[in-house]
Design a protein around this motif. Structure first.
Motif, PDB file in Angstrom:
ATOM      1  N   ASP A  29       1.021  -1.225   0.254  1.00 11.62           N
ATOM      2  CA  ASP A  29      -0.059  -0.024  -0.036  1.00 11.62           C
ATOM      3  C   ASP A  29       0.749   1.386   0.080  1.00 11.62           C
ATOM      4  O   ASP A  29       2.321   1.313   0.380  1.00 11.62           O
ATOM      5  CB  ASP A  29      -0.835  -0.007   1.230  1.00 11.62           C
ATOM      6  CG  ASP A  29      -2.062   0.873   1.175  1.00 11.62           C
ATOM      7  OD1 ASP A  29      -2.441   1.292   0.037  1.00 11.62           O
ATOM      8  OD2 ASP A  29      -2.577   1.042   2.223  1.00 11.62           O
ATOM      9  N   GLY A  30       0.210   2.364  -0.680  1.00  9.82           N
ATOM     10  CA  GLY A  30       1.154   3.726  -0.521  1.00  9.82           C
ATOM     11  C   GLY A  30       1.342   3.981  -1.869  1.00  9.82           C
ATOM     12  O   GLY A  30       2.075   5.135  -1.878  1.00  9.82           O
TER      13      GLY A  30
ATOM     14  N   ARG B 136       0.020   7.770  -2.903  1.00  7.02           N
ATOM     15  CA  ARG B 136       0.600   8.596  -2.208  1.00  7.02           C
ATOM     16  C   ARG B 136       2.011   8.875  -2.488  1.00  7.02           C
ATOM     17  O   ARG B 136       2.602  10.091  -2.845  1.00  7.02           O
ATOM     18  CB  ARG B 136       0.515   8.479  -0.905  1.00  7.02           C
ATOM     19  CG  ARG B 136      -0.763   8.861  -0.243  1.00  7.02           C
ATOM     20  CD  ARG B 136      -1.186   8.283   1.170  1.00  7.02           C
ATOM     21  NE  ARG B 136      -1.349   6.762   1.006  1.00  7.02           N
ATOM     22  CZ  ARG B 136      -1.590   6.098   1.869  1.00  7.02           C
ATOM     23  NH1 ARG B 136      -1.384   6.609   3.097  1.00  7.02           N
ATOM     24  NH2 ARG B 136      -2.030   4.545   1.782  1.00  7.02           N
TER      25      ARG B 136
ATOM     26  N   ARG C  88     -12.231   2.103  -8.029  1.00  8.94           N
ATOM     27  CA  ARG C  88     -11.255   3.098  -8.695  1.00  8.94           C
ATOM     28  C   ARG C  88     -11.411   3.523 -10.105  1.00  8.94           C
ATOM     29  O   ARG C  88     -12.250   2.657 -10.832  1.00  8.94           O
ATOM     30  CB  ARG C  88      -9.794   2.752  -8.341  1.00  8.94           C
ATOM     31  CG  ARG C  88      -9.409   2.185  -7.179  1.00  8.94           C
ATOM     32  CD  ARG C  88      -7.862   1.724  -6.821  1.00  8.94           C
ATOM     33  NE  ARG C  88      -7.794   1.719  -5.557  1.00  8.94           N
ATOM     34  CZ  ARG C  88      -6.563   2.043  -4.742  1.00  8.94           C
ATOM     35  NH1 ARG C  88      -5.432   2.273  -5.521  1.00  8.94           N
ATOM     36  NH2 ARG C  88      -6.324   1.504  -3.504  1.00  8.94           N
TER      37      ARG C  88
HETATM   38 MG    MG Z   1      -4.247   2.637  -0.528  1.00  3.39          MG
END
Ligand code: MG
Ligand code: IPE
Ligand code: IPE
Length: 249
Positions: free
Chosen positions: A27-28, A31, A78
């Motif tokens: 995850d990430g 970002r 998404r």
């Molecule tokens: Mg995420």
């Protein structure tokens, strides 16, 4: 953190026992890309480098099973372009890395609901499953279109159908039988879960299987996650006292 630190971790890890099965929520990525002014898909691409590095490191330290959360049943929410890109990644990764995985004697497995995967993704996955099925090294499991609740529901439906057909009686349904009907049937539960990017939740990952898994979280985003972060997590795991409801010996 530097590589000297990683080597120190490695030395310490070798004094203890490594976990058999480590699960990772990758995850990430979004970002990471945003911080650099890049489109989200650039983050997903960068995440592939981390995946390679972590598989190499897991293999090096003798972990037996790695499970990576790549796409959840909720990720269909998404934008279509991002979904399409995410769906192209297994194909790209497996095509490029299959030779390296074969060299490691690694076995590729996939958990999740295959039905909704695009044909090209399915073909790449089937090819990798087939090519690595007789290997005996590190087991690398990808969770693709995976949801923990959907998995339990599917298992319950299959068991109910067996009962309806008279193949099973309700009192034969126990924890082991239910576990055997999950996508992970036959695979031991994860000993350790690693979630990067600062989120402190499971996001519907391996709900049944993680009843007693040790959890390790870090703020580091997946594309920035390196060998030393992984080794840090393993070392931290080795310091945990796993009691499984019992008392300290
Ligand atoms: Mg995420
Ligand atoms: C993980 O990164 C990849 C998938 C969920 C497929 P994200 O895309 O969730 O990245 P963030 O959480 O938005 O930063
Ligand atoms: C979990 O990450 C799913 C994967 C990494 C594949 P998400 O980014 O989708 O999770 P939430 O939405 O933050 O819980």
């Amino acid at each position: 953190m530097n590589s000297a630190k990683a080597e120190e971790y490695l030395r310490k890890i070798k004094e203890g026992q490594v976990p058999s099965h480590v699960a990772v929520i990758m995850d990430g990525n979004g970002r990471w890309a945003k911080k650099r002014g890049l489109p989200r898909i650039a983050g997903h691409k960068a995440g592939l480098h981390t995946l390679r590095e972590i598989i190499n490191c897991a293999d090096e330290i003798g972990i037996k099973i790695m499970t990576f959360f790549a796409f959840s049943t909720e990720n269909w929410k998404r934008p279509p372009l991002e979904v399409r890109f995410l769906m192209s990644l297994p194909e790209e990764y497996l095509q490029k890395d299959l030779p390296a995985l074969m060299e490691k004697n690694a076995v590729v497995k996939v958990i999740g609901n295959y039905n909704r995967l695009p044909r090209r993704t399915l073909n790449a996955v089937s090819h990798a499953l087939q090519a690595t099925r007789d290997n005996t090294g590190l087991i690398v499991i990808f969770a693709l279109n995976y949801g923990g609740r959907a998995e339990i529901l599917e298992a319950v439906r299959n068991i109910a159908a067996k009962v309806a057909r008279g193949e099973l009686t309700p009192d034969q349904i126990d924890e082991q039988l239910l576990a055997d009907h999950l996508y992970t049937g036959g695979i031991p539960d994860p000993d350790l879960l690693i979630r990067p990017s600062g989120e402190l939740r499971l996001s519907n990952f391996l709900l049944w299987q993680m009843a007693y898994t040790e959890l390790w979280f870090t703020e580091t985003l997946w594309p920035d996650f390196k060998r030393e972060h992984f080794l840090e997590a393993i070392l931290e795991y080795q310091k945990r006292d796993r009691r499984f409801g019992g008392i300290k010996k």
